[in-house]
Design an enzyme around this catalytic site. Structure first.
Site, PDB file in Angstrom:
ATOM      1  N   ASP A   1      -1.961  -1.668   9.871  1.00  0.00           N
ATOM      2  CA  ASP A   1      -3.024  -2.556   9.393  1.00  0.00           C
ATOM      3  C   ASP A   1      -4.149  -2.568  10.430  1.00  0.00           C
ATOM      4  O   ASP A   1      -3.903  -2.659  11.631  1.00  0.00           O
ATOM      5  CB  ASP A   1      -2.489  -3.970   9.161  1.00  0.00           C
ATOM      6  CG  ASP A   1      -3.443  -4.815   8.331  1.00  0.00           C
ATOM      7  OD1 ASP A   1      -3.089  -5.164   7.196  1.00  0.00           O
ATOM      8  OD2 ASP A   1      -4.554  -5.119   8.821  1.00  0.00           O
ATOM      9  N   ILE A   2      -5.379  -2.494   9.944  1.00  0.00           N
ATOM     10  CA  ILE A   2      -6.536  -2.401  10.836  1.00  0.00           C
ATOM     11  C   ILE A   2      -6.784  -3.721  11.576  1.00  0.00           C
ATOM     12  O   ILE A   2      -7.452  -3.738  12.608  1.00  0.00           O
ATOM     13  CB  ILE A   2      -7.781  -1.982  10.012  1.00  0.00           C
ATOM     14  CG1 ILE A   2      -8.806  -1.269  10.870  1.00  0.00           C
ATOM     15  CG2 ILE A   2      -8.392  -3.153   9.277  1.00  0.00           C
ATOM     16  CD1 ILE A   2      -9.896  -0.601  10.066  1.00  0.00           C
TER      17      ILE A   2
ATOM     18  N   HIS B   1       0.323  -3.567  -2.210  1.00  0.00           N
ATOM     19  CA  HIS B   1       0.801  -3.111  -0.900  1.00  0.00           C
ATOM     20  C   HIS B   1       1.713  -4.154  -0.299  1.00  0.00           C
ATOM     21  O   HIS B   1       1.585  -5.354  -0.579  1.00  0.00           O
ATOM     22  CB  HIS B   1      -0.379  -2.825   0.044  1.00  0.00           C
ATOM     23  CG  HIS B   1      -1.327  -3.967   0.189  1.00  0.00           C
ATOM     24  ND1 HIS B   1      -2.258  -4.272  -0.783  1.00  0.00           N
ATOM     25  CD2 HIS B   1      -1.479  -4.897   1.163  1.00  0.00           C
ATOM     26  CE1 HIS B   1      -2.952  -5.332  -0.396  1.00  0.00           C
ATOM     27  NE2 HIS B   1      -2.490  -5.735   0.777  1.00  0.00           N
TER      28      HIS B   1
HETATM   29  P1  AMP Z   1      -4.434  -8.208   1.394  1.00  0.00           P
HETATM   30  O1  AMP Z   1      -5.303  -9.350   1.859  1.00  0.00           O
HETATM   31  O2  AMP Z   1      -3.012  -8.606   1.156  1.00  0.00           O
HETATM   32  O3  AMP Z   1      -5.063  -7.503   0.212  1.00  0.00           O
HETATM   33  O4  AMP Z   1      -4.350  -7.215   2.615  1.00  0.00           O
HETATM   34  C1  AMP Z   1      -5.248  -6.181   2.842  1.00  0.00           C
HETATM   35  C2  AMP Z   1      -4.979  -5.709   4.234  1.00  0.00           C
HETATM   36  O5  AMP Z   1      -5.573  -4.438   4.380  1.00  0.00           O
HETATM   37  C3  AMP Z   1      -5.561  -6.614   5.341  1.00  0.00           C
HETATM   38  O6  AMP Z   1      -4.498  -7.030   6.206  1.00  0.00           O
HETATM   39  C4  AMP Z   1      -6.553  -5.704   6.064  1.00  0.00           C
HETATM   40  O7  AMP Z   1      -6.559  -5.919   7.463  1.00  0.00           O
HETATM   41  C5  AMP Z   1      -6.048  -4.319   5.691  1.00  0.00           C
HETATM   42  N1  AMP Z   1      -7.049  -3.272   5.679  1.00  0.00           N
HETATM   43  C6  AMP Z   1      -8.260  -3.291   5.083  1.00  0.00           C
HETATM   44  N2  AMP Z   1      -8.900  -2.124   5.265  1.00  0.00           N
HETATM   45  C7  AMP Z   1      -8.064  -1.344   5.993  1.00  0.00           C
HETATM   46  C8  AMP Z   1      -8.153  -0.015   6.500  1.00  0.00           C
HETATM   47  N3  AMP Z   1      -9.252   0.758   6.309  1.00  0.00           N
HETATM   48  N4  AMP Z   1      -7.111   0.470   7.218  1.00  0.00           N
HETATM   49  C9  AMP Z   1      -6.008  -0.302   7.430  1.00  0.00           C
HETATM   50  N5  AMP Z   1      -5.874  -1.551   6.959  1.00  0.00           N
HETATM   51  C10 AMP Z   1      -6.886  -2.065   6.255  1.00  0.00           C
END
Ligand code: AMP
Ligand code: ZN
Length: 117
Positions: A30-31, A99
């Site tokens: 996760d970023i 996810h």
């Molecule tokens: P959600 O709020 O459950 O939809 O989680 C989305 C997750 O994706 C969040 O924890 C973000 O930090 C993560 N995220 C968004 N963009 C990226 C990316 N490019 N690479 C890795 N994680 C990401």
């Protein structure tokens, strides 16, 4: 989905730190990590909600969960972990592609894990 960040990562159009990939899923970092270890297990098929799943999607998600269990020790989660799935608006789902958040690498009792802050 053309404008979905996870579909772009799956297609290799956006960079990610990838830990695992097979026909059904990827596991990436996760970023914006909310624990010492924070991974995302992402089924390759784009859909947003469990209510949209076909029986095959459900079977595949079960396989993804089993794989997460298998991979956990190699991801530094040998002591346990927490799986979180955010769904829809009240769940504060920010990426509309199903996810699994995979959190661990520390005892989460001491940490307030709110994925939306
Ligand atoms: P959600 O709020 O459950 O939809 O989680 C989305 C997750 O994706 C969040 O924890 C973000 O930090 C993560 N995220 C968004 N963009 C990226 C990316 N490019 N690479 C890795 N994680 C990401
Ligand atoms: Zn997608």
């Amino acid at each position: 989905m053309d404008d979905c960040v996870f579909c772009k990562i799956i297609k290799g159009e956006l960079p990610s730190k990838k830990y695992y990939e097979d026909d059904l899923m990827i596991v990436i970092a996760d970023i914006n990590p909310k624990a010492a270890k924070h991974y995302l297990a992402i089924p390759k098929k784009h859909y947003r909600l469990f209510t949209e799943m076909t029986p095959e999607d459900a079977e595949n998600l079960g396989k993804c969960i089993a794989k997460v269990g298998e991979l956990a020790p190699s991801l530094g989660l040998e002591n346990g972990y927490r799986l979180i799935v955010n769904q829809g608006e009240d769940g504060v789902q920010t990426v509309p592609h199903v996810h699994l958040h995979l959190l661990g690498g520390e005892n989460l009792r001491l940490r307030r894990v709110a994925l939306d802050d």
